[in-house]
Design an enzyme around this catalytic site. Sequence first.
Site, PDB file in Angstrom:
ATOM      1  N   HIS A 168       0.480  -1.329   0.190  1.00 59.88           N
ATOM      2  CA  HIS A 168       0.215   0.046  -0.045  1.00 59.88           C
ATOM      3  C   HIS A 168       0.806   1.227   0.093  1.00 59.88           C
ATOM      4  CE1 HIS A 168      -3.943  -1.546   0.244  1.00 59.88           C
ATOM      5  NE2 HIS A 168      -3.674  -2.351   1.132  1.00 59.88           N
ATOM      6  N   GLU A 208      -7.005  -2.631  -3.934  1.00 59.33           N
ATOM      7  CA  GLU A 208      -6.440  -3.843  -3.675  1.00 59.33           C
ATOM      8  C   GLU A 208      -5.992  -4.729  -4.951  1.00 59.33           C
ATOM      9  OE1 GLU A 208      -5.365  -5.198  -0.795  1.00 59.33           O
ATOM     10  OE2 GLU A 208      -6.199  -3.731   0.570  1.00 59.33           O
ATOM     11  N   SER A 227       1.883  -7.346  -3.190  1.00 58.00           N
ATOM     12  CA  SER A 227       2.548  -7.794  -1.797  1.00 58.00           C
ATOM     13  C   SER A 227       2.339  -9.085  -1.814  1.00 58.00           C
ATOM     14  CB  SER A 227       1.811  -7.342  -0.657  1.00 58.00           C
ATOM     15  OG  SER A 227       0.343  -7.581  -0.740  1.00 58.00           O
TER      16      SER A 227
HETATM   17  N1  H2B Z   1      -8.108  -3.076   7.547  1.00 57.22           N
HETATM   18  C1  H2B Z   1      -6.893  -3.222   7.607  1.00 57.22           C
HETATM   19  N2  H2B Z   1      -5.924  -3.322   8.760  1.00 57.22           N
HETATM   20  N3  H2B Z   1      -5.959  -3.153   6.387  1.00 57.22           N
HETATM   21  C2  H2B Z   1      -6.636  -3.148   5.424  1.00 57.22           C
HETATM   22  O1  H2B Z   1      -6.041  -3.186   4.292  1.00 57.22           O
HETATM   23  C3  H2B Z   1      -8.233  -3.073   5.423  1.00 57.22           C
HETATM   24  C4  H2B Z   1      -8.830  -3.216   6.655  1.00 57.22           C
HETATM   25  N4  H2B Z   1      -8.908  -3.067   4.081  1.00 57.22           N
HETATM   26  N5  H2B Z   1     -10.159  -3.285   6.390  1.00 57.22           N
HETATM   27  C5  H2B Z   1     -10.270  -2.890   4.210  1.00 57.22           C
HETATM   28  C6  H2B Z   1     -10.978  -3.504   5.265  1.00 57.22           C
HETATM   29  C7  H2B Z   1     -10.818  -3.336   2.585  1.00 57.22           C
HETATM   30  O2  H2B Z   1     -10.740  -4.734   2.618  1.00 57.22           O
HETATM   31  C8  H2B Z   1     -12.345  -2.954   2.339  1.00 57.22           C
HETATM   32  C9  H2B Z   1     -12.808  -1.293   2.481  1.00 57.22           C
HETATM   33  O3  H2B Z   1     -13.167  -3.756   3.264  1.00 57.22           O
HETATM   34 FE    FE Z   2      -4.977  -3.866   1.821  1.00 56.17          FE
END
Ligand code: H2B
Ligand code: FE
Length: 302
Positions: A168, A208, A227
């Site tokens: 990220h 993602e 990743s």
């Molecule tokens: N929480 C954390 N700690 N890291 C993330 O990358 C993450 C998350 N992604 N909560 C979010 C949810 C994403 O998958 C979506 C918005 O649900």
């Molecule tokens: Fe993520």
Amino acid sequence: APRRVPLGIQEVDNGAILGFSAELSEDHPGFHDAAYKQRRVNICNLARSHRIGEPIPHISYTAEEVAVWGSALTRLEHLFQQHACKEFQRSWPLFDLRPDAVPQLEDLSQVLQGTTGFRIRPVAGLLHPRDFLNGLAFRTFHSTQYMRHSSKPDYTPEPDVIHEVIGHLPMLADPSFASLAHAIGVASLAADEEQLKHLVKLYWYTVEFGVVREGSDVKAFGAGILSSYGELQHMAAGGAEVAPLDVWQPLPKISYKDGYQKRYFALESFEAGAVELQAYCASLQAGLTDEVRRCGARQLRA
Ligand code: H2B
Ligand code: FE
């Protein structure tokens, strides 16, 4: 009671952790490792007691954790030059990631603040999607700080420090990408439950697992690809279909467990993606652009 829309990052809850947190589920690689679970509890407690404005706690990573980090970094780095998008490659050197030490979130947050103004807030695990997206509205990225289990160095069923930092952070240091992430965050503030579901999918298929066109090539920018050694090779080998992203169209169901993606959605550019997302986001603000909103709602129902 009506939901309270947060006015600042202090009002975004970072305590609603889904799924794993410190109590791992039975299919988690660390489930039978008591020492690993205790380590997770300790790191999670630090995140829970962190307050906005304080420095992020320093973690002394063990030799075993450093080894997991180092091997992931070394293996991934080899693939970036060919398969990561140009924005990722441009930001990469800023963070000065090295295989012999797990970087500290506080240092990385400082680097990030100097680029796009995004900052990092530690979190104990997979944060509730609404809180997570709300954080982006205030240019805050919630990041875990613990390491995946050493028995499965290439796999984690949840975000860990390798995923957050390698996947990220370089993208969040890019201004065009940061504005796209920010747009999703702002939209999440006003979104009702149904709209939030769509935003979560938009986030999933861009931040993602997104890819972007560079001439006739397709390059990765999604953190879930960048990743993961296996996912990145899968993408690079053309193992999945590539479709254009239409922010108004329904998107496939998200799965955390089905292995590699079967279809990636491609942006023409981050600038274009941010413009479209902003149009969709604007349509969520009731009364703002009725015409666009009706059109969007119709398409989402179809
Ligand atoms: N929480 C954390 N700690 N890291 C993330 O990358 C993450 C998350 N992604 N909560 C979010 C949810 C994403 O998958 C979506 C918005 O649900
Ligand atoms: Fe993520």
